[in-house]
Design an enzyme around this catalytic site. Structure first.
Site, PDB file in Angstrom:
ATOM      1  N   LYS A 100      -3.248  -4.812 -11.479  1.00 47.55           N
ATOM      2  CA  LYS A 100      -3.520  -5.707 -12.609  1.00 47.55           C
ATOM      3  C   LYS A 100      -3.752  -4.890 -13.862  1.00 47.55           C
ATOM      4  CE  LYS A 100      -5.260  -9.391  -9.704  1.00 47.55           C
ATOM      5  NZ  LYS A 100      -6.378  -9.958  -8.975  1.00 47.55           N
ATOM      6  N   GLN A 147     -12.733 -10.097  -9.113  1.00 46.52           N
ATOM      7  CA  GLN A 147     -11.898 -10.005  -7.907  1.00 46.52           C
ATOM      8  C   GLN A 147     -12.650 -10.544  -6.693  1.00 46.52           C
ATOM      9  OE1 GLN A 147      -8.595  -8.824  -7.854  1.00 46.52           O
ATOM     10  NE2 GLN A 147      -8.630  -9.595  -5.771  1.00 46.52           N
ATOM     11  N   ASP A 149      -8.306 -16.815 -14.233  1.00 49.08           N
ATOM     12  CA  ASP A 149      -7.971 -17.170 -12.846  1.00 49.08           C
ATOM     13  C   ASP A 149      -7.882 -18.691 -12.687  1.00 49.08           C
ATOM     14  OD1 ASP A 149      -7.351 -15.252 -10.981  1.00 49.08           O
ATOM     15  OD2 ASP A 149      -9.436 -14.743 -10.516  1.00 49.08           O
TER      16      ASP A 149
END
Ligand code: NDP
Length: 297
Positions: A53, A97, A120
């Protein structure tokens, strides 16, 4: 019939290219979008995701802010970091995460993220916006799946869609997106009766289960579009080696479907590309600039 392969790698490359172009336009206006990625602990798979990422964020011309906390970090420490990132004007997107260590309540952390920076798309405000058809930030994996479906068929109105899996991060938002495309949507899960028969109804079948090759060729309606979200590591020859397979028996699916995503190289690459697109969207909306991906990336 041998199904067309839906090339997620190529689609992701093309989306990353569009993201880079938007980022270059923003740079001319003095704006550099920034993405903060928070990793707690040393889960090797998470470390790989976070590295990828960060690398792709920088390659797209954006700023990447990496924060690593020890596996022993407390919930209060993580919430304090999220609060700092919420307040930091250089940070447009925040991604924590998952999974998180057991002492931390992941839902509390998700709810602490400013919904405007929730790239997200897991915050209840964004989930609610998706459910009500309002503009918000959409979870990256289902967003990528929809793009892959639309790469082989633009108009999905009236099609029967079956999503196998009802998680908050894949199954439910995927179903919402397909409702938004005017599909007739069924969500199946572990309590669904006669899953093969339910799957056989699908013009679009999305598998997000986490069970290696569970969906067999004879569960697939001839001509269906099949999207395989599953990532499962299974033993492979020679002994001691492993390989990745999806939730769909790929070779069997190719005999029945009209188009199918491979694993790896299907949905996976789209997820990070959509994360980059969401970061650009968040950066523009936060500054009142027009949303470059307002009709989807
Ligand atoms: P979850 O474990 O959160 O959800 C799995 C879902 O599958 C649940 O709704 C569960 O039903 C359902 N399920 C389990 N067993 C069966 C069964 N035998 N029959 C029917 N349904 C069943 O997983 P995620 O949604 O997080 O992920 C799903 C898969 O996608 C995983 O392999 C994951 O690794 C992969 N993934 C891939 C991503 C990518 O970028 N490509 C991103 C995210 C996930 P119930 O609710 O009843 O328990």
């Amino acid at each position: 019939m041998s199904a067309a392969l839906i090339d997620g790698k190529r689609q992701a490359e093309s989306l990353r290219q569009r993201v880079s172009e938007r980022v270059a336009e923003l740079a001319r206006q003095g704006v550099t979008p920034g993405l903060a990625v928070v990793l707690v602990g040393e889960n090797p798979a998470s470390q790989v995701y976070v590295r990828n990422k960060a690398r792709q964020t920088v390659e797209a011309g954006m700023r990447s802010f990496d924060h690593t906390l020890p596996a022993t970090a407390s919930q209060a420490e993580l919430l304090a970091l999220v609060a700092r990132l919420n307040a930091d004007p250089d940070v447009d997107g925040i991604l924590v995460q998952l999974p998180l260590p057991p002492q931390i309540d992941a839902q509390k952390v998700i709810e602490a993220i400013d919904p405007a920076k929730d790239v997200d798309g897991f915050h209840p405000v964004n989930a609610g916006r998706l459910a009500t058809g309002a503009p918000g930030l959409v979870p990256c994996t289902p967003l990528g799946c929809l793009m892959l479906i639309r790469s082989v068929r633009r108009d999905l109105a009236g099609l029967e869609a079956v999503v196998v899996g009802r998680s908050n991060i894949v199954g439910k938002p995927m179903a919402q997106l397909l409702i938004g495309e005017s599909c007739t949507v069924t969500i199946a899960h572990s309590k669904t009766r006669d899953l093969p028969a339910v799957c056989r109804r699908a013009d679009i079948l999305v598998a997000a289960v986490g069970r290696p090759e569970m969906i067999r060729g004879d569960w697939i309606k001839p001509g269906a579009i099949v999207i395989d979200v599953g990532i499962n590591r299974v033993p492979a020859a020679p002994e001691g080696k492993t390989r990745l397979v999806g939730d769909v028996a790929y070779e069997e699916a190719r005999e029945a479907a009209s188009a199918v995503t491979p694993v790896p190289g299907g949905v996976g690459p789209m997820t990070i590309a959509c994360l980059l697109a969401n970061t650009v969207t968040a950066a523009c909306r936060r500054r009142g600039l027009s949303d470059p991906f307002k009709d989807g990336p």
